[in-house]
Write a protein that holds these residues in place. Structure first.
Motif, PDB file in Angstrom:
ATOM      1  N   LEU A 109       0.844  -1.192   0.000  1.00  0.00           N
ATOM      2  CA  LEU A 109       0.000   0.000   0.000  1.00  0.00           C
ATOM      3  C   LEU A 109       0.880   1.243   0.000  1.00  0.00           C
ATOM      4  N   HIS A 110       0.342   2.331  -0.481  1.00  0.00           N
ATOM      5  CA  HIS A 110       1.086   3.587  -0.456  1.00  0.00           C
ATOM      6  C   HIS A 110       1.187   4.057   0.993  1.00  0.00           C
ATOM      7  N   ASP A 111       2.337   4.604   1.353  1.00  0.00           N
ATOM      8  CA  ASP A 111       2.572   5.067   2.722  1.00  0.00           C
ATOM      9  C   ASP A 111       1.524   6.081   3.170  1.00  0.00           C
ATOM     10  N   SER A 112       1.062   6.934   2.261  1.00  0.00           N
ATOM     11  CA  SER A 112       0.078   7.952   2.640  1.00  0.00           C
ATOM     12  C   SER A 112      -1.256   7.322   3.044  1.00  0.00           C
ATOM     13  N   ILE A 113      -1.588   6.184   2.446  1.00  0.00           N
ATOM     14  CA  ILE A 113      -2.831   5.484   2.823  1.00  0.00           C
ATOM     15  C   ILE A 113      -2.729   4.998   4.257  1.00  0.00           C
ATOM     16  N   VAL A 114      -1.621   4.332   4.572  1.00  0.00           N
ATOM     17  CA  VAL A 114      -1.429   3.807   5.927  1.00  0.00           C
ATOM     18  C   VAL A 114      -1.365   4.957   6.925  1.00  0.00           C
ATOM     19  N   SER A 115      -0.713   6.043   6.552  1.00  0.00           N
ATOM     20  CA  SER A 115      -0.629   7.213   7.425  1.00  0.00           C
ATOM     21  C   SER A 115      -2.016   7.759   7.750  1.00  0.00           C
ATOM     22  N   ARG A 116      -2.853   7.913   6.738  1.00  0.00           N
ATOM     23  CA  ARG A 116      -4.214   8.414   6.964  1.00  0.00           C
ATOM     24  C   ARG A 116      -5.036   7.446   7.809  1.00  0.00           C
TER      25      ARG A 116
END
Length: 124
Positions: free
Chosen positions: A37-44
């Motif tokens: 997954l893209h890091d920004s997805i996990v961050s959100r």
């Protein structure tokens, strides 16, 4: 039924249980990379600014080593009581694999068995 905790809290706890130390630099990115997954997805997701969709639940479940239904239930996408509603499928036998390979043709099955026995790969 107890109130469901926010997905962000659930995910952080599950990640921690599996060795992802979110207080250490790069752990969130490592989880994202492991899940594809893209890091920004996990961050959100971890900040509670987003909820997972069905497509992101499968890779999260794979990395956490749990059933996809568990992640779907934690995300509120299915009721919690459906988490374990479906029993695990039974393990496939050698015969099941054989039928999958050559179908129900008995002669073809026997020919494959003879070949596998010659190779030492068929346990009777």
């Amino acid at each position: 039924m107890t109130p469901q905790k926010p997905f962000a809290t659930w995910l952080a706890e599950e990640m921690s249980l599996r060795g992802y130390d979110l207080n250490r630099y790069g752990e969130r990115a490592r989880f994202a990379r492991d899940a594809g997954l893209h890091d920004s997805i996990v961050s959100r997701l971890l900040r509670g600014n987003a909820e997972p969709d069905i497509r992101s639940c499968l890779p999260i479940a794979r990395v956490l080593g749990c059933k996809t239904t568990r992640v779907l239930a934690a995300a509120g996408l299915i009721p919690e009581d459906e988490d374990d509603a479906m029993p695990a499928p039974r393990p496939l036998t050698q015969r099941d694999h054989l039928v999958g390979l050559v179908g129900n043709d008995i002669a073809a099955q026997e020919a494959v068995i003879v070949l596998l026995r010659a190779l030492g790969k068929w346990a009777s």
